[in-house]
Design an enzyme around this catalytic site. Structure first.
Site, short mmCIF file in Angstrom:
data_model
loop_
_atom_site.label_atom_id
_atom_site.label_comp_id
_atom_site.label_asym_id
_atom_site.label_seq_id
_atom_site.Cartn_x
_atom_site.Cartn_y
_atom_site.Cartn_z
N ARG A 119 0.83 -1.22 0.00
CA ARG A 119 0.00 0.00 0.00
C ARG A 119 0.87 1.28 0.00
NH1 ARG A 119 -3.15 -3.75 -0.99
NH2 ARG A 119 -5.12 -4.10 0.11
N LEU A 120 2.13 1.16 -0.42
CA LEU A 120 3.00 2.34 -0.51
C LEU A 120 2.95 2.86 -1.96
CD1 LEU A 120 4.62 3.79 1.68
CD2 LEU A 120 6.65 2.56 0.89
#
Ligand SMILES: Cc1cc2nc3c(=O)[nH]c(=O)nc-3n(C[C@H](O)[C@H](O)[C@H](O)COP(=O)(O)O)c2cc1C
Length: 231
Positions: A203-204
């Site tokens: 989720r970066l």
């Protein structure tokens, strides 16, 4: 205090890794149009090759009504050029009435299989008559007839009246071209913000937002500043 509902199979947490290609500073042009166009072309090509990006032009379009209540629906993006993304619709539909009262538009394109999304915000402007006519002329005849039949967003008592009206309109225009109904047109977003989102592992994600700083269009590098945003 209410107890949180147990997840059902429909809401159960899924942990898909967003292992997309990402987006680096070097990929991001000074004006948004080249990147957004390239992403759309890639989505269309991928649908043709792998069939996992159905309706790559489907765009969720948000409006607000005169009371400030938001509304959103999906349409097909039929224009994407330096003037902005645009779609066609009935000019008596709920969305068109809302845009006449409050000419503010936001929209998002999402291609989940490619871990990519685009957001647009700006002002609504009617698509020019000539462009709308040219688009209408190349629609399938059945869709042209439906544009005459449907008072979009009005209530109707069953499907039968629509089918009867469709047959009547078909007969009325038999043997000649179907003209564009006067209350059928389009809207464009004259953007002041555009964002490209590229999903990444953990989720970066990568996000870049172009913000308008000048009067130029979506292809004019001097009209935009671009900034990476936190995911
Ligand atoms: C995939 C998809 C594509 C659609 N394309 C259009 C479109 O191009 N134009 C349109 O007016 N409605 C389109 N619709 C229907 C709209 O979602 C909506 O029902 C309709 O425009 C009425 O919205 P309104 O009452 O907010 O004006 C589409 C719906 C879906 C699911």
């Amino acid at each position: 205090m209410s107890t949180p509902a147990e997840p059902t199979s429909a809401t159960a947490v899924q942990r898909l890794d967003y292992a997309g290609e990402g987006l680096t500073e070097a990929d991001v042009p000074a004006a948004p149009l080249p990147l957004i166009t390239a992403w759309l072309e890639a989505a269309v090509a991928r649908e043709a090759e792998r069939g996992d990006v159905p309706e790559p032009h489907a765009i969720a379009v948000a409006t607000v009504d005169a009371d400030g209540r938001p509304d959103v629906r999906t349409v097909l993006m039929r224009f994407l050029d330096a003037a902005g993304p645009g779609f066609v619709t009935s000019l008596e539909s709920t969305k068109s009435r809302q845009l006449e009262a409050v000419p503010a538009l936001a929209a998002t394109l999402t291609w989940p299989a490619m871990f990519r999304a685009v957001r647009f915000r700006g002002r609504a402007e009617p698509v020019g008559e000539q462009e709308v006519d040219a688009y209408f002329a190349q629609r399938p005849r059945g869709s042209q007839i439906s544009a005459w039949v449907s008072r979009q967003s009005q209530p109707v008592d069953g499907r039968a009246p629509l089918e009867r009206a469709w047959a009547e309109v078909e007969e009325r225009f038999a043997g000649r071209d179907v003209p564009r109904p006067p209350l059928w047109g389009g809207w464009r977003i004259v953007c002041d913000e555009v964002e490209a989102w590229a999903g990444r592992s953990n989720r970066l994600h990568d996000r870049f937002r172009w913000t308008r700083i000048g009067a130029g269009d979506l292809a004019d590098p001097s009209a935009w500043s671009v900034q990476r945003l936190q995911p």
